[in-house]
Design a protein around this motif. Structure first.
Motif, short mmCIF file in Angstrom:
data_model
loop_
_atom_site.label_atom_id
_atom_site.label_comp_id
_atom_site.label_asym_id
_atom_site.label_seq_id
_atom_site.Cartn_x
_atom_site.Cartn_y
_atom_site.Cartn_z
N CYS A 119 12.39 86.65 67.39
CA CYS A 119 12.82 87.57 66.87
C CYS A 119 13.39 87.27 65.21
CB CYS A 119 14.32 88.10 67.27
SG CYS A 119 14.04 89.24 68.98
N SER A 120 13.89 85.88 65.29
CA SER A 120 14.15 85.51 64.18
C SER A 120 12.97 85.18 63.04
CB SER A 120 14.86 84.11 63.98
OG SER A 120 15.88 84.23 64.85
N MET A 123 12.23 88.83 61.59
CA MET A 123 13.32 89.14 60.76
C MET A 123 13.20 88.74 59.46
SD MET A 123 16.65 89.01 63.01
CE MET A 123 17.04 89.90 64.38
N ALA A 132 17.45 87.21 55.58
CA ALA A 132 16.94 86.84 56.77
C ALA A 132 18.28 86.67 57.64
CB ALA A 132 15.96 85.81 57.04
N ILE A 135 20.50 89.68 57.81
CA ILE A 135 20.13 90.58 59.20
C ILE A 135 20.29 90.22 60.47
CG2 ILE A 135 17.80 91.51 59.77
CD1 ILE A 135 16.79 91.72 56.95
N LYS A 136 19.98 88.77 60.58
CA LYS A 136 20.32 88.37 61.82
C LYS A 136 21.74 88.35 62.34
CE LYS A 136 19.54 84.20 64.62
NZ LYS A 136 19.01 82.56 64.71
N PHE A 139 22.15 91.90 63.39
CA PHE A 139 21.36 92.20 64.55
C PHE A 139 22.44 91.97 65.72
CE2 PHE A 139 18.51 91.47 67.95
CZ PHE A 139 17.63 92.63 68.06
N ARG A 173 17.66 99.50 63.46
CA ARG A 173 17.61 99.55 62.04
C ARG A 173 19.17 99.18 61.20
NH1 ARG A 173 14.43 103.77 58.77
NH2 ARG A 173 14.63 101.91 57.20
N LEU A 177 16.91 96.19 59.31
CA LEU A 177 15.30 96.05 59.67
C LEU A 177 14.86 97.07 59.00
CD1 LEU A 177 15.87 94.91 63.31
CD2 LEU A 177 14.70 93.41 61.57
N LYS A 181 9.75 96.52 61.54
CA LYS A 181 10.17 95.17 62.07
C LYS A 181 11.26 95.75 63.35
CE LYS A 181 10.25 92.26 58.44
NZ LYS A 181 11.40 91.20 57.39
N ILE A 185 10.43 94.04 67.14
CA ILE A 185 11.43 93.36 67.88
C ILE A 185 11.64 93.99 69.27
CG2 ILE A 185 13.93 93.10 68.11
CD1 ILE A 185 13.67 92.20 64.84
#
Length: 290
Positions: A119-120, A123, A132, A135-136, A139, A173, A177, A181, A185
């Motif tokens: 997943c990373s 991303m 990134a 976003i992580k 998430f 989202r 994301l 993407k 995922i």
């Protein structure tokens, strides 16, 4: 040279031999093999799996479908460096100057959660490292009622495939994301949840099988899978000929003028793939020991 696929073992026997629920840290000196997954893997349910359990080592490769270990995690790096220096002594000062933590005994104790790692990777595609990371965090946060991810720390658990798979694309989202993407995922989570992808498969697959299986997943290109195989799974002979950094470094090592690209419009900008494979063959099975 392509590595022949490994024989399939019976699923129930394989699962029994692979299961390792020990709570203690991974050993600094476990059996290892360059073309095998040398990192301990964590399953979505929290179990920890390693390739070479005592049961695997005791049984013959014809029964397990897995090549027997040829070294140990405590010796893998030293043996790899010795092999590289024997193949080309010019590497000795470089190896002495730059210690490879990734394949050291300590580095090989790092427990990898495959779903989180992949997943990373998705991303991080086409965004900066800072973006990134943001976003992580977000998430993780949307599964903790923390949309901004401000409360996410290194100890905050990453959502499991079972949590992610049923989520809508608009929900995912919220982490920042893109729609594509988020779809990638969500699809990746579904493959882990339905058993198409498992930690056991990532342990048992040959290099060739691993690349074929993961590049069939939407959102995972060859380069991303090769980086996962090397840096997460700790396989030492994943040779990424399409990586421009690898191309340029190899061309410079071979004495080529890296200021002049051989084919500015093509994929092989510094060396042809054929030349790279030919010149790298003597370094196998340690072609990606950084």
């Amino acid at each position: 040279m392509p590595i022949p696929p490994r024989k399939k073992a019976k699923v129930d026997s394989q699962a029994s031999m692979l299961r390792n629920r020990a709570s203690s840290p991974p050993s600094l000196d476990r059996p290892a093999e360059p073309h095998s997954t040398n990192a301990p893997l964590k399953t979505p349910r929290g179990s920890r799996l390693i390739t070479y359990t005592q049961e695997i080592v005791k049984n013959s490769p014809s029964r397990t479908g897995i090549p027997g270990p040829t070294t140990s995690t405590g010796q893998l790096l030293d043996e790899g460096c010795a092999h590289l220096i024997q193949a080309d002594s010019r590497l000795q000062p470089l190896i002495a100057k730059h210690h490879c933590q990734l394949f050291s005994a300590d580095g090989l104790t790092e427990v990898i959660e495959p779903f989180q790692s992949l997943c990373s990777s998705i991303m991080a595609q086409q965004v900066s490292g800072a973006a990134a990371s943001s976003i992580k965090k977000k998430f993780i946060g949307i599964f903790q009622d923390d949309v901004e991810g401000t409360g996410s720390t290194d100890d905050t658990p990453f959502p499991s495939p079972a949590q992610v798979a049923p989520c809508s694309v608009p929900f995912l989202r919220q982490a920042g994301l893109s729609a594509r993407k988020a779809e990638y995922i969500k699809g990746l989570a579904a493959k882990f949840e339905n058993g198409e992808l498992t930690a056991a498969m990532l342990l048992n697959a040959s290099d060739t099988e691993l690349l074929e299986k993961l590049t069939a997943v939407r959102g995972l290109g060859l380069w991303s899978v090769q980086m996962f195989a090397c840096f997460a799974l700790k396989r030492t002979d994943i040779f990424s000929t399409g990586d421009l950094g690898v191309q340029r470094g190899m061309a410079a090592f071979m004495g080529k003028n890296v200021k002049s690209k051989t084919n500015k419009g093509g994929k092989w900008k510094y060396m042809s793939e054929g030349d790279m494979l030919q010149h790298s063959a003597k370094f196998a099975p340690y072609r990606y020991v950084p």
